[in-house]
Design an enzyme around this catalytic site. Structure first.
Site, PDB file in Angstrom:
ATOM      1  N   LYS A 145     -11.899  14.353   9.546  1.00 50.28           N
ATOM      2  CA  LYS A 145     -10.934  12.666   9.035  1.00 50.28           C
ATOM      3  C   LYS A 145      -9.972  13.095  10.416  1.00 50.28           C
ATOM      4  O   LYS A 145      -9.689  14.140   9.481  1.00 50.28           O
ATOM      5  CB  LYS A 145     -10.725  12.505   7.927  1.00 50.28           C
ATOM      6  CG  LYS A 145      -9.996  10.766   7.924  1.00 50.28           C
ATOM      7  CD  LYS A 145      -9.700  10.181   6.474  1.00 50.28           C
ATOM      8  CE  LYS A 145      -8.846   9.682   6.659  1.00 50.28           C
ATOM      9  NZ  LYS A 145      -8.412   8.517   5.304  1.00 50.28           N
ATOM     10  N   SER A 204     -10.050   5.637  -0.047  1.00 54.50           N
ATOM     11  CA  SER A 204     -10.270   5.885   0.779  1.00 54.50           C
ATOM     12  C   SER A 204     -11.174   6.617   0.760  1.00 54.50           C
ATOM     13  O   SER A 204     -12.442   6.666   2.228  1.00 54.50           O
ATOM     14  CB  SER A 204      -9.448   6.000   2.234  1.00 54.50           C
ATOM     15  OG  SER A 204      -8.663   5.338   2.264  1.00 54.50           O
ATOM     16  N   SER A 233     -10.132   3.919   4.426  1.00 54.24           N
ATOM     17  CA  SER A 233     -10.175   4.252   5.299  1.00 54.24           C
ATOM     18  C   SER A 233     -10.746   5.801   6.198  1.00 54.24           C
ATOM     19  O   SER A 233     -10.642   5.577   7.567  1.00 54.24           O
ATOM     20  CB  SER A 233      -8.590   4.900   5.242  1.00 54.24           C
ATOM     21  OG  SER A 233      -8.140   6.017   5.316  1.00 54.24           O
TER      22      SER A 233
HETATM   23  N1  GLN Z   1      -7.545   0.679   1.029  1.00 48.25           N
HETATM   24  C1  GLN Z   1      -5.793   1.442   0.625  1.00 48.25           C
HETATM   25  C2  GLN Z   1      -4.802   1.382   1.490  1.00 48.25           C
HETATM   26  O1  GLN Z   1      -5.148   0.666   2.272  1.00 48.25           O
HETATM   27  C3  GLN Z   1      -6.133   3.173   0.137  1.00 48.25           C
HETATM   28  C4  GLN Z   1      -6.142   3.468   1.334  1.00 48.25           C
HETATM   29  C5  GLN Z   1      -6.357   5.022   1.296  1.00 48.25           C
HETATM   30  O2  GLN Z   1      -7.211   5.657   0.094  1.00 48.25           O
HETATM   31  N2  GLN Z   1      -6.093   5.575   1.988  1.00 48.25           N
HETATM   32  O3  GLN Z   1      -4.060   1.790   1.170  1.00 48.25           O
END
Ligand code: GLN
Length: 477
Positions: A79, A178, A154
């Site tokens: 990532k 994410s 994400s």
């Molecule tokens: N969807 C969550 C957010 O937007 C989690 C994101 C993540 O785990 N990096 O913060």
């Protein structure tokens, strides 16, 4: 042999038994990426030179008949929030569009020293803020199971690359779901370890007390293999735990009979899609048929998890992202009139809308006069949520829940409604707030053939048990 369909286990064996070479394997993956990624969009940067150098080293060891390291020749993707020495790392943001880090993230370095071949950097929401990958400054990712849908976020690129056979395994990061949510949307395995289990050194920080690094893989065993490799104390991260790392792979096949599986009613209530609910119920039945005991538990503060998460996460983000000021890294606005003009214009040009929204929310929550009402209160709720889990884990070994209230949604469906997007994180943010480990594994599909994910939570530092339950379930279906 279909090289692209290999798991870590089979890829390593194929290289060790000289049925293929690490170089041929890497080339097969680059060919797959060249042919399929234009319509998926999982990769942002390829690191072919670095990959071929590692593959060459593995092949010369193999030629000499020497013992190969445990991940010899396994092609992986990373990532783009994890820094890689000499390989552009953008965190999905324009502000880091030209950033080439001078060092490696510990988790990446550990995989590479175990013989893994780093193919490239994977698309994600900007600074890991999002649930659909649509906040990437570069391009969206399309779900390989249905190109009109999001891959989740994400770590959308990390999940899509595994699902589309464009990497054997990938690393993602999970601040509020994410790793697990995109794994569930794309039909792969995603593991968020306990806070402190894996070093965060080299992870571009979003919310430091919630950020975790973990694997996305095709099988539970592969997740155990990656975790075993990346886990453990790292002097570069003072929050990494000083605990020994169990052999997760060796413990996978221990019996699950008589383990107590908790089911929480708060995770099966309003807003849960009917098809997801029945898939989870069927999976729980399956675990019962394997000899597990099903126990109802309650996690009463779950309803406060989303507001608490979005306060803590944005507060920490507003502080962490202060470093992107045009002086230290990445983008700097041109033809500025003064220092403050440079800060303002650099950040205005460099950050996307969601990142700006979160910096504003977090700055507000931390400002004098509001700190107690918002940030401090959210931290108190966080303690209550943690206690909910501690109470429940007095009665059960693991807790099973849906990963997401729905299967993958359409691209564009929620982009104009940030609140609806935030609510989609309802089942995942709790594990980050409490710091407990969680894994998402495939457990069926909808009528439209979209994957459904089941989540298994465990006690702090008890990844071995969630992996064992996940493995038993995976083998039974
Ligand atoms: N969807 C969550 C957010 O937007 C989690 C994101 C993540 O785990 N990096 O913060």
């Amino acid at each position: 042999m279909d090289l692209n369909a290999l798991t870590i286990d089979s890829a390593r064996a194929a290289v060790a038994e000289r049925k293929t070479s690490a170089t041929a394997l890497a080339e097969a993956f680059y060919e797959k990426i060249a042919s399929d990624d234009p319509e998926i969009g999982a990769y942002l940067t390829l690191s072919k030179e670095r990959a071929m150098a590692t593959a060459g080293q593995i092949d010369s060891l193999a030629e000499k008949g020497e013992k190969l390291p445990p991940l010899a020749g396994v092609p992986i993707g990373i990532k783009d929030v994890l820094v890689t020495s000499g390989v552009r790392t953008t965190a999905g943001s324009k502000i880091l569009g030209n950033y080439v880090p001078p060092y490696d993230c510990t988790a990446v370095a550990r995989l590479e020293s175990a013989g893994a071949v780093v193919l490239g950097k994977l698309n994600c929401d900007e600074f890991a803020m999002g649930s659909s990958n649509e906040n990437s400054a570069w391009k969206p990712v399309h779900n390989p199971r249905d190109l009109s849908r999001v891959p989740g976020g994400s770590s959308g690129g990390s999940a899509a690359a595994v699902a589309a056979d464009m990497a054997v395994a990938t690393l993602g990061s999970d601040t509020g779901g994410s790793i697990r949510q995109p794994a569930s949307f794309c039909g792969v395995v995603g593991l968020k370890p306990t806070y402190g289990r894996v070093s965060r050194y080299g992870l571009i920080a979003f919310a430091s007390s919630l950020d975790h690094i973990g694997p996305l893989t095709k099988t539970v065993k592969d997740a155990a293999t990656v975790l075993r490799t990346i886990a453990g104390r790292d002097p570069m991260d003072s929050t990494s735990a000083e605990l020994p790392v169990p052999d997760y792979v060796a413990e996978l096949d221990k019996p699950v009979k008589a383990l107590k599986i908790g089911v929480a009613k708060e995770y099966l209530g309003e807003g849960l899609d009917a098809e997801v609910r029945s898939a989870i119920e069927a999976a729980v039945q399956k675990l019962a048929s394997l000899g597990c005991e099903i126990v109802e538990v309650s996690l009463p503060h779950t309803k406060y998890a989303i507001p608490a998460y979005y306060l803590v996460a944005t507060a920490e983000a507003s502080s962490n992202l202060a470093r992107f000021d045009g002086v230290r890294y990445g983008h700097r606005a041109a033809a500025v009139r003064s220092l403050s003009d440079m800060y303002r214009r650099t950040r205005d040009e460099g950050f996307g809308a969601e990142v700006k929204r979160r910096i504003m929310l977090g700055t507000y929550a931390l400002s004098a006069g509001y700190y107690d009402a918002y940030y401090l209160k959210a931290q108190r709720v966080r303690t209550l949520l943690t206690r909910d889990f501690e109470e429940a884990f007095k009665k059960v070994d693991v807790i099973v829940a849906p990963t997401s209230p729905t299967a993958a949604f359409k691209l564009g469906e929620k982009v104009d409604d940030p609140l609806a997007m935030y609510l989609a994180d309802i089942y995942t943010v709790t594990a980050n707030l409490a710091g407990i480990p969680g894994i998402s594994i495939p457990c069926g599909q909808t009528r439209e053939k979209l994957p459904i994910g089941m989540q298994i939570f465990g006690k702090h530092f008890d990844e071995a048990t969630i992996l064992r339950v996940a493995n038993a379930y995976e083998k039974s279906v």
